[in-house]
Design a protein around this motif. Structure first.
Motif, PDB file in Angstrom:
ATOM      1  N   VAL A  96      38.981  16.252   3.827  1.00  0.00           N
ATOM      2  CA  VAL A  96      37.574  16.668   4.661  1.00  0.00           C
ATOM      3  C   VAL A  96      38.324  17.627   5.727  1.00  0.00           C
ATOM      4  CG1 VAL A  96      36.281  15.712   6.080  1.00  0.00           C
ATOM      5  CG2 VAL A  96      36.813  14.102   4.241  1.00  0.00           C
ATOM      6  N   LYS A  97      37.618  18.710   5.676  1.00  0.00           N
ATOM      7  CA  LYS A  97      37.813  19.940   6.747  1.00  0.00           C
ATOM      8  C   LYS A  97      36.776  19.936   7.581  1.00  0.00           C
ATOM      9  CE  LYS A  97      37.604  24.184   4.823  1.00  0.00           C
ATOM     10  NZ  LYS A  97      37.863  25.374   4.331  1.00  0.00           N
ATOM     11  N   TYR A  98      36.868  20.209   8.981  1.00  0.00           N
ATOM     12  CA  TYR A  98      36.069  20.280   9.852  1.00  0.00           C
ATOM     13  C   TYR A  98      36.192  21.796  10.439  1.00  0.00           C
ATOM     14  CZ  TYR A  98      35.589  15.283  10.397  1.00  0.00           C
ATOM     15  OH  TYR A  98      35.314  14.218  10.021  1.00  0.00           O
ATOM     16  N   THR A  99      35.103  22.264  10.608  1.00  0.00           N
ATOM     17  CA  THR A  99      34.678  23.697  10.464  1.00  0.00           C
ATOM     18  C   THR A  99      33.901  24.063  12.026  1.00  0.00           C
ATOM     19  OG1 THR A  99      32.650  24.158   9.552  1.00  0.00           O
ATOM     20  CG2 THR A  99      34.653  24.115   8.207  1.00  0.00           C
TER      21      THR A  99
ATOM     22  N   ILE B 100      41.529  24.434   1.546  1.00  0.00           N
ATOM     23  CA  ILE B 100      41.932  24.371   3.000  1.00  0.00           C
ATOM     24  C   ILE B 100      41.584  25.760   3.443  1.00  0.00           C
ATOM     25  CG2 ILE B 100      43.567  23.844   4.623  1.00  0.00           C
ATOM     26  CD1 ILE B 100      44.343  21.597   2.850  1.00  0.00           C
ATOM     27  N   ARG B 101      42.267  26.644   2.835  1.00  0.00           N
ATOM     28  CA  ARG B 101      42.580  28.203   3.032  1.00  0.00           C
ATOM     29  C   ARG B 101      41.091  28.883   3.098  1.00  0.00           C
ATOM     30  NH1 ARG B 101      46.717  28.166  -0.880  1.00  0.00           N
ATOM     31  NH2 ARG B 101      45.219  29.392  -2.249  1.00  0.00           N
ATOM     32  N   SER B 102      40.214  28.354   2.402  1.00  0.00           N
ATOM     33  CA  SER B 102      39.067  29.357   2.272  1.00  0.00           C
ATOM     34  C   SER B 102      38.164  29.138   3.699  1.00  0.00           C
ATOM     35  CB  SER B 102      38.014  28.507   1.177  1.00  0.00           C
ATOM     36  OG  SER B 102      36.746  29.010   1.234  1.00  0.00           O
ATOM     37  N   LYS B 103      37.716  30.316   3.881  1.00  0.00           N
ATOM     38  CA  LYS B 103      36.847  30.437   5.129  1.00  0.00           C
ATOM     39  C   LYS B 103      35.360  30.497   4.627  1.00  0.00           C
ATOM     40  CE  LYS B 103      40.472  31.343   7.735  1.00  0.00           C
ATOM     41  NZ  LYS B 103      40.834  30.333   8.467  1.00  0.00           N
ATOM     42  N   GLY B 104      35.053  30.073   3.352  1.00  0.00           N
ATOM     43  CA  GLY B 104      33.741  30.224   2.891  1.00  0.00           C
ATOM     44  C   GLY B 104      32.726  28.816   3.274  1.00  0.00           C
TER      45      GLY B 104
ATOM     46  N   ALA C 197      29.314  26.114  -0.942  1.00  0.00           N
ATOM     47  CA  ALA C 197      30.187  25.333  -1.895  1.00  0.00           C
ATOM     48  C   ALA C 197      30.381  25.919  -3.049  1.00  0.00           C
ATOM     49  CB  ALA C 197      29.502  24.028  -2.146  1.00  0.00           C
ATOM     50  N   ALA C 198      29.441  26.476  -3.868  1.00  0.00           N
ATOM     51  CA  ALA C 198      29.655  27.324  -5.054  1.00  0.00           C
ATOM     52  C   ALA C 198      30.726  28.594  -5.034  1.00  0.00           C
ATOM     53  CB  ALA C 198      28.368  27.863  -5.513  1.00  0.00           C
ATOM     54  N   GLU C 199      30.659  29.281  -3.667  1.00  0.00           N
ATOM     55  CA  GLU C 199      31.383  30.212  -3.585  1.00  0.00           C
ATOM     56  C   GLU C 199      32.943  29.636  -3.273  1.00  0.00           C
ATOM     57  OE1 GLU C 199      30.791  33.647  -4.078  1.00  0.00           O
ATOM     58  OE2 GLU C 199      28.813  32.950  -4.532  1.00  0.00           O
ATOM     59  N   ILE C 200      32.938  28.711  -2.739  1.00  0.00           N
ATOM     60  CA  ILE C 200      34.440  28.077  -2.377  1.00  0.00           C
ATOM     61  C   ILE C 200      35.047  27.562  -3.875  1.00  0.00           C
ATOM     62  CG2 ILE C 200      35.670  26.179  -1.201  1.00  0.00           C
ATOM     63  CD1 ILE C 200      33.553  26.316   0.899  1.00  0.00           C
ATOM     64  N   LEU C 201      34.318  27.070  -4.480  1.00  0.00           N
ATOM     65  CA  LEU C 201      34.681  26.609  -5.952  1.00  0.00           C
ATOM     66  C   LEU C 201      35.169  27.954  -6.637  1.00  0.00           C
ATOM     67  CD1 LEU C 201      31.905  23.799  -6.864  1.00  0.00           C
ATOM     68  CD2 LEU C 201      34.372  23.594  -6.602  1.00  0.00           C
ATOM     69  N   LYS C 202      34.513  28.666  -6.747  1.00  0.00           N
ATOM     70  CA  LYS C 202      35.069  30.102  -7.109  1.00  0.00           C
ATOM     71  C   LYS C 202      36.461  30.524  -6.824  1.00  0.00           C
ATOM     72  CE  LYS C 202      30.365  31.963  -8.068  1.00  0.00           C
ATOM     73  NZ  LYS C 202      29.446  33.049  -7.841  1.00  0.00           N
ATOM     74  N   GLU C 203      36.569  30.390  -5.453  1.00  0.00           N
ATOM     75  CA  GLU C 203      37.944  30.759  -4.755  1.00  0.00           C
ATOM     76  C   GLU C 203      38.923  29.747  -5.362  1.00  0.00           C
ATOM     77  OE1 GLU C 203      38.158  31.527  -0.726  1.00  0.00           O
ATOM     78  OE2 GLU C 203      35.969  31.490  -0.578  1.00  0.00           O
ATOM     79  N   VAL C 204      38.647  28.383  -5.454  1.00  0.00           N
ATOM     80  CA  VAL C 204      39.603  27.590  -5.861  1.00  0.00           C
ATOM     81  C   VAL C 204      39.876  27.868  -7.673  1.00  0.00           C
ATOM     82  CG1 VAL C 204      39.938  25.080  -6.445  1.00  0.00           C
ATOM     83  CG2 VAL C 204      38.583  25.758  -4.459  1.00  0.00           C
ATOM     84  N   HIS C 205      38.955  28.175  -8.066  1.00  0.00           N
ATOM     85  CA  HIS C 205      39.183  28.584  -9.755  1.00  0.00           C
ATOM     86  C   HIS C 205      40.187  29.642  -9.904  1.00  0.00           C
ATOM     87  CE1 HIS C 205      38.075  29.777 -13.742  1.00  0.00           C
ATOM     88  NE2 HIS C 205      37.812  30.983 -13.395  1.00  0.00           N
ATOM     89  N   GLU C 206      40.236  30.638  -9.226  1.00  0.00           N
ATOM     90  CA  GLU C 206      40.789  31.663  -9.110  1.00  0.00           C
ATOM     91  C   GLU C 206      42.300  31.429  -8.553  1.00  0.00           C
ATOM     92  OE1 GLU C 206      40.711  34.882 -10.272  1.00  0.00           O
ATOM     93  OE2 GLU C 206      38.403  34.331 -10.659  1.00  0.00           O
ATOM     94  N   ALA C 207      42.611  30.480  -7.651  1.00  0.00           N
ATOM     95  CA  ALA C 207      43.652  30.054  -7.167  1.00  0.00           C
ATOM     96  C   ALA C 207      44.610  28.973  -8.136  1.00  0.00           C
ATOM     97  CB  ALA C 207      43.680  29.361  -5.826  1.00  0.00           C
TER      98      ALA C 207
END
Length: 337
Positions: free
Chosen positions: A167-170, A200-204, A207-217
Motif C-alpha cells: 500500500v503506497k500513499y501519494t 513502489i518506483r512508479s510515479k504513475g 492503474a493500467a499504465e502502472i501495470l505496463k511499467e511493472v510488466h517491463e520491469a
C-alpha cells in the motif's frame, strides 16, 4: 512489505510447546522485555488451550512486524467450532463455559494492546490479538481514512511466499498492489518482489499504465499476475486495473462491484490496449483483493454483521471459509472510514 504469517493447524497439544517457544523467541528478537515476553506466553497459552478444549482444534497464525516505530506480534486464532452465543458475556472475568476459573479471554484482553473476537453459532470463531513491545502502546482500530489488514501465508512446506502486496500513499491519495508470482516458492517470490519494487518506483497515477511499467520491469522473472487500485481524493474516484486472476471487489452496504481483470501474465504477455475502470470513491466502502489461494464464491452479505467488524477480522473470516490450501494465499481488506 510485512513478513508473511506462520501458519499451524492445531488439533492437539503436540504443537503448542513449539509455537509458544517460537513466539517467545520472536518477542525477544523484536525487543520485548523478558516480562513482556512472559505476558505474551500467557496470551498464547490461553488461545491455544481454548482452541483445543472448546473448538477441537483450528488454525493459528502469527508474525512479528514493525509498525510506526514500534515492534509488535500479530496473532489470528481461527476455528470451525460451535461458536459463541454471547461474546460480551464471556469476556467478563469469572465467566466459564467449562470447569475453569474463567479468566482466559479477560486475560488476553488485558495483556494485549488489541483483542478482537467475532463468532457465530455453528460457524466458528475468529480471534485477533496484537501485542506491542510496550504494554501501554495505544492502538487505534478505526483511524479516519483508509484502514487495511492483510493475511498472507506460504504454500504449505515453502519458506517464502509467492504472493505479495503493498500500500503506497501519494500526494493525491493511495495505491494498492496485490500480486501473485507464477507457481510458488523462490522463483514466484522473486517475481512478485520485482513487481512490488517496480510499483513502489512508479510515479504513475493510472492503474493500467502502472501495470505496463511493472510488466517491463519483471521480464526477466517467472512472471506474475497482479491488480492495482488507485484512489484520488480530489476526484473521489477509484482507478482499478488487473492482469490475471486477482479477485477485486468493493462493497458499500448491500451493494458490491466486482472488477474483472484482463487475461495475461505480467512479464510475458499482456494486452496491447488496457483501460482502467473508474469507480466512485466514498466513505464506508470496503475493498477486498485476494489471490487465487482463496475461492471466489463468497459474499459478505451472507455473513451476519461482518461488515461492522475490523479489516483484520473480515480478512480472517474470508480466509477461514475460502482457503484452498493448494497455493500461497493472500487477502487484503481495506475500509474507508
Amino acid at each position: 512489505m510485512d513478513s508473511t504469517f506462520s501458519s499451524y493447524k492445531i488439533e492437539d497439544r503436540s504443537l503448542v510447546a513449539f509455537i509458544k517457544r517460537e513466539i517467545h523467541n520472536l518477542a525477544l528478537q523484536a525487543g520485548f522485555s523478558v516480562h513482556r515476553a512472559a505476558e505474551t506466553d500467557i496470551i498464547v497459552a490461553e488461545l491455544t488451550s481454548n482452541l483445543i478444549k472448546y473448538a477441537n482444534g483450528g488454525e493459528f497464525l502469527y508474525r512479528s512486524r514493525e509498525v510506526k516505530g514500534h515492534n509488535e506480534i500479530e496473532i489470528y486464532c481461527i476455528d470451525n467450532g460451535k461458536g459463541i452465543d454471547n461474546v460480551v458475556k464471556i469476556m467478563n472475568d469469572g465467566y466459564s463455559s467449562g470447569n475453569t476459573l474463567g479468566h482466559g479471554l479477560g486475560s488476553i484482553k488485558r495483556l494485549s494492546n488489541d483483542f478482537q473476537i467475532y463468532s457465530r453459532k455453528d460457524w466458528g470463531t475468529v480471534q485477533y490479538v496484537r501485542i506491542c513491545e510496550k504494554a501501554d502502546t495505544f492502538v487505534s482500530r478505526e483511524e479516519s481514512g483508509f484502514n487495511s489488514a492483510v493475511i498472507n501465508v506460504n504454500y504449505p512446506g515453502e519458506l517464502v511466499c509467492g504472493d505479495g502486496y503493498h500500500v503506497k500513499y501519494t500526494a493525491k491519495g493511495f495505491q494498492i498492489f496485490v500480486g501473485d508470482g507464477l507457481g510458488h516458492g523462490t522463483n514466484a517470490n522473486e517475481a512478485v518482489e520485482m513487481g512490488i519494487k517496480a510499483f513502489i518506483r512508479s510515479k504513475g497515477e493510472d492503474a493500467a499504465e502502472i501495470l505496463k511499467e511493472v510488466h517491463e520491469a519483471v521480464k526477466k522473472s517467472r512472471g506474475l499476475v497482479a491488480s492495482i487500485a488507485c484512489v484520488d481524493y480530489k476526484t473521489e474516484t477509484w482507478n482499478i486495473c488487473g492482469i490475471g486472476n486477482i479477485n477485486t471487489r468493493i462493497y458499500k452496504g448491500l451493494e458490491n462491484k466486482t472488477f474483472t481483470p484482463y487475461n495475461g501474465i505480467i512479464g510475458m504477455n499482456i494486452p496491447r490496449t488496457m483501460k482502467s475502470t473508474i469507480y466512485p470513491y466514498a466513505k464506508h466502502q470496503i475493498i477486498i483483493m485476494h489471490s487465487d489461494g482463496l475461492r471466489t464464491r463468497w459474499n459478505l452479505n451472507e455473513m451476519m454483521s461482518i461488515i461492522k467488524q475490523s479489516s483484520g477480522v473480515i480478512a480472517a473470516s474470508l480466509y477461514k471459509d475460502n482457503l484452498r490450501g493448494t497455493d500461497d494465499a493472500t487477502v487484503l481488506v481495506g475500509k474507508i472510514i
